[in-house]
Design an enzyme around this catalytic site. Structure first.
Site, mmCIF file in Angstrom:
data_model
loop_
_atom_site.group_PDB
_atom_site.id
_atom_site.type_symbol
_atom_site.label_atom_id
_atom_site.label_comp_id
_atom_site.label_asym_id
_atom_site.label_seq_id
_atom_site.Cartn_x
_atom_site.Cartn_y
_atom_site.Cartn_z
ATOM 1 N N ARG A 87 -103.363 22.365 40.978
ATOM 2 C CA ARG A 87 -102.723 23.588 41.741
ATOM 3 C C ARG A 87 -103.018 25.011 41.328
ATOM 4 O O ARG A 87 -102.815 24.996 40.001
ATOM 5 C CB ARG A 87 -101.353 23.539 42.114
ATOM 6 C CG ARG A 87 -100.628 24.429 42.670
ATOM 7 C CD ARG A 87 -99.053 24.217 42.944
ATOM 8 N NE ARG A 87 -98.466 25.368 43.583
ATOM 9 C CZ ARG A 87 -97.759 26.145 42.923
ATOM 10 N NH1 ARG A 87 -97.416 26.089 41.801
ATOM 11 N NH2 ARG A 87 -97.273 27.410 43.551
ATOM 12 N N HIS A 131 -100.004 34.201 44.390
ATOM 13 C CA HIS A 131 -99.008 34.072 43.371
ATOM 14 C C HIS A 131 -98.548 35.258 42.587
ATOM 15 O O HIS A 131 -99.328 35.593 41.521
ATOM 16 C CB HIS A 131 -99.492 33.014 42.618
ATOM 17 C CG HIS A 131 -98.518 32.281 41.282
ATOM 18 N ND1 HIS A 131 -98.311 30.924 41.244
ATOM 19 C CD2 HIS A 131 -97.746 32.891 40.493
ATOM 20 C CE1 HIS A 131 -97.521 30.789 40.462
ATOM 21 N NE2 HIS A 131 -96.976 31.644 39.729
ATOM 22 N N GLU A 176 -93.393 31.053 45.620
ATOM 23 C CA GLU A 176 -92.146 31.610 45.179
ATOM 24 C C GLU A 176 -92.018 33.124 45.762
ATOM 25 O O GLU A 176 -91.748 34.007 45.024
ATOM 26 C CB GLU A 176 -91.733 31.728 43.557
ATOM 27 C CG GLU A 176 -91.905 30.550 43.131
ATOM 28 C CD GLU A 176 -91.574 30.607 41.408
ATOM 29 O OE1 GLU A 176 -91.672 31.625 40.921
ATOM 30 O OE2 GLU A 176 -91.494 29.387 40.877
ATOM 31 N N ASN A 303 -90.286 24.204 43.469
ATOM 32 C CA ASN A 303 -90.420 24.552 42.296
ATOM 33 C C ASN A 303 -88.953 24.617 41.637
ATOM 34 O O ASN A 303 -88.066 24.918 42.091
ATOM 35 C CB ASN A 303 -90.702 26.046 41.936
ATOM 36 C CG ASN A 303 -92.129 26.023 42.038
ATOM 37 O OD1 ASN A 303 -92.966 25.075 42.524
ATOM 38 N ND2 ASN A 303 -92.846 27.130 41.829
ATOM 39 N N TYR A 305 -86.521 24.490 37.664
ATOM 40 C CA TYR A 305 -86.497 24.659 36.269
ATOM 41 C C TYR A 305 -84.970 24.372 35.841
ATOM 42 O O TYR A 305 -84.902 23.529 34.869
ATOM 43 C CB TYR A 305 -87.052 26.088 36.039
ATOM 44 C CG TYR A 305 -88.530 26.226 36.201
ATOM 45 C CD1 TYR A 305 -89.312 25.668 35.122
ATOM 46 C CD2 TYR A 305 -89.031 26.738 37.290
ATOM 47 C CE1 TYR A 305 -90.479 25.966 35.194
ATOM 48 C CE2 TYR A 305 -90.489 26.679 37.509
ATOM 49 C CZ TYR A 305 -91.204 26.402 36.433
ATOM 50 O OH TYR A 305 -92.503 26.350 36.584
ATOM 51 N N GLU A 370 -94.149 22.943 40.893
ATOM 52 C CA GLU A 370 -93.819 23.313 39.433
ATOM 53 C C GLU A 370 -92.571 22.807 38.908
ATOM 54 O O GLU A 370 -91.634 22.551 39.568
ATOM 55 C CB GLU A 370 -93.692 24.889 39.376
ATOM 56 C CG GLU A 370 -94.906 25.715 39.642
ATOM 57 C CD GLU A 370 -94.712 27.033 39.403
ATOM 58 O OE1 GLU A 370 -93.725 27.690 38.556
ATOM 59 O OE2 GLU A 370 -95.318 27.902 40.100
HETATM 60 O O1 IFM Z 1 -94.746 30.990 34.957
HETATM 61 C C1 IFM Z 1 -93.858 30.840 36.196
HETATM 62 C C2 IFM Z 1 -94.579 30.662 37.359
HETATM 63 O O2 IFM Z 1 -95.718 31.737 37.518
HETATM 64 C C3 IFM Z 1 -93.722 30.627 38.580
HETATM 65 N N1 IFM Z 1 -92.704 29.766 38.462
HETATM 66 C C4 IFM Z 1 -91.993 29.827 37.106
HETATM 67 C C5 IFM Z 1 -92.798 29.791 36.154
HETATM 68 C C6 IFM Z 1 -92.000 29.976 34.717
HETATM 69 O O3 IFM Z 1 -91.508 30.930 34.589
#
Ligand code: IFM
Length: 465
Positions: A87, A131, A176, A303, A305, A370
């Site tokens: 990706r 992006h 995002e 995505n 985290y 992600e």
């Molecule tokens: O590096 C970023 C990415 O560009 C977008 N999502 C989160 C990642 C980590 O912060």
């Protein structure tokens, strides 16, 4: 980590459905470098990163991983890891240096060569159109706060599809939009670095409108695997005090529901629209916009985290906040270990998020576009990069995906963030998210232990082991 340790993964229970996609992700400004090469126009991230005080130690993406020149080596690494997909995003201003108008063939050719190299290596290209690197010329005309940018985005999407639609099967509009709008126009932590709730609310809507216009156009041109990537952060109140509960509702609204619901239900959440209007920053919806925004997609990119816990405070925090009308809301420090980004680690939150998304949009296949973590990685005396924390994070989060699938969630793929260390936006090169270590002085790439573990998981999946 030795190869024997890696082979000991049989106890992890990481079994994925046949055909599950395994890949890694990157983004144009974070890796390409070559910002003045082959007619590329400036983007808002060139401007922002070159503005003193905006990024860690003044870091910029001028050189980054020099992927523009080294992409064949990077594609070889993907092949070595056994990735079935990659990706990446396109730098809009490489292809349309002024955001609109004349096409720069040399910029387009770079992506043609990249795609050819990927196909030759047996790695499926997943192309993201945007992006975060808006052409500076469009920002000078108002950026995403200006409705016209949505139409320009659709035009750019058409240019890309005409050039690569025959060879790129998987298309994504935005990465995002929460960050592009709320971090860029509200918190000022990302380009273009504005702190204006009205601009931020307009940017939210115009990004979504651009997504819808581009989706419709690409569909008409024949695209049949179209999606968008949203970043989700589950929000919990610190206590059951109604003020904390309301703070979590507001932030869940702006982080998660405000982007998802218009796309999958054709309406903004009523409470969120009311919050924004009460803050003097109403969403600038015009007749027909929501029909455009909810143009059907084929998959949703997720995505994930970390999770957040939030509380209400009586006085404004005084800190830049991405939240419109959220001056009296603050994050609670995560408990337990954190990554070098300061983010907590919560694999169970991942499973919870996926089951929630499945409930909201039951028919929509999900791809994890992600997921990853940043750590202080160094090349050891043995020439290797030992990153046990990232290995653990990876295994735990893959297990969360398996849990979600077992609960009936239609997750079809996982892309690690990131293929390699890169320019982590305002945090510069201080944060390393890669499976592959990059020495920014020499551009030497070194597989980390986590890359070897990931490769082994992929090998076992391919072999049906
Ligand atoms: O590096 C970023 C990415 O560009 C977008 N999502 C989160 C990642 C980590 O912060």
């Amino acid at each position: 980590m030795t190869s024997t340790d890696v082979r000991g993964l049989s106890g992890t229970g990481l079994t994925f459905p046949p055909g599950f996609t395994f890949g890694a992700a990157t983004a144009s400004y974070q890796i390409e470098g070559a910002v003045d090469v082959d007619g590329r126009g400036p983007s808002i991230w060139d401007t922002f990163s070159h503005t003193p005080g905006k990024t860690f130690e003044g870091h910029t993406g001028d050189v980054a991983c020099d992927h523009y020149h080294r992409f064949p080596e990077d594609v070889s690494l993907m092949k070595e890891l056994g990735l079935s997909a990659y990706r990446f995003s396109v730098a809009w201003s490489r292809v349309l240096p002024e955001g609109a108008g004349p096409v720069e063939q040399r910029g387009l050719d770079f992506y043609r060569r990249l795609v050819d190299e990927l196909l030759e290596a047996g790695v499926a290209p997943w192309l993201t159109l945007y992006h975060w690197d808006l052409p500076q010329t469009l920002q000078d005309r108002g950026g995403w706060a200006d409705r016209d940018t949505a139409a320009r985005f659709a035009d750019y999407a058409g240019v890309m599809y005409d050039a690569l639609g025959d060879r790129v099967p998987h298309w994504s509009t935005l990465n995002e939009p929460m960050c592009s709008s709320l971090l860029g126009y509200m918190a000022g932590q990302h380009a273009p670095g504005h702190r204006d709730p009205v601009e931020a609310s307009r940017a939210v809507h115009h990004l979504l409108l651009g997504h819808g216009l581009a989706t419709g156009l690409l569909r008409d041109k024949g695209a049949d695997h179209l999606g968008i990537t949203l970043n989700f952060t589950p929000m919990s109140p610190a206590t059951d005090d109604p003020a904390d509960v309301d703070a979590a509702r507001r932030l869940d609204g702006q982080q998660n529901r405000m982007f998802l619901e218009p796309i999958v239900t054709g309406a903004y959440p009523v409470d969120v629209a009311e919050d924004l209007a009460a803050a003097g920053a109403p969403l600038p919806v015009e007749d027909g916009d929501l029909e455009v925004i909810s143009t059907p997609i084929d998959w949703l990119g997720v995505n994930y985290y970390f999770e957040s816990t939030v509380r209400a405070v009586t006085e404004p925090t005084g800190k830049p906040s991405p939240w419109i009308g959220g001056e009296r809301i603050e994050d609670v420090e995560p408990e337990g270990a954190t990554t070098t980004m300061g983010w907590g680690i919560s694999p169970s939150g991942f499973t919870g998020l996926l089951t929630r998304l499945h409930r909201i949009a039951p028919g929509l296949p999900l791809f994890i576009t992600e997921n990853g973590s940043a750590w202080n990685d160094v090349v050891d005396d043995d020439g290797q990069v030992h990153d046990p924390e990232r290995v653990e994070y990876l295994l735990q989060h893959l297990a969360s995906v398996v849990d979600a699938i077992e609960q009936g969630v239609d997750v079809r793929g996982y892309f690690a963030w990131s293929l390699m260390d890169n320019f982590e936006w305002a945090r510069g090169y201080d944060q390393r998210f890669g499976l592959v270590h990059v020495d920014y002085r020499t551009q030497q790439r070194t597989l980390k232990d986590s890359a070897r573990v990931y490769a082994e998981i992929l090998r076992r999946h391919r072999d049906g082991a």
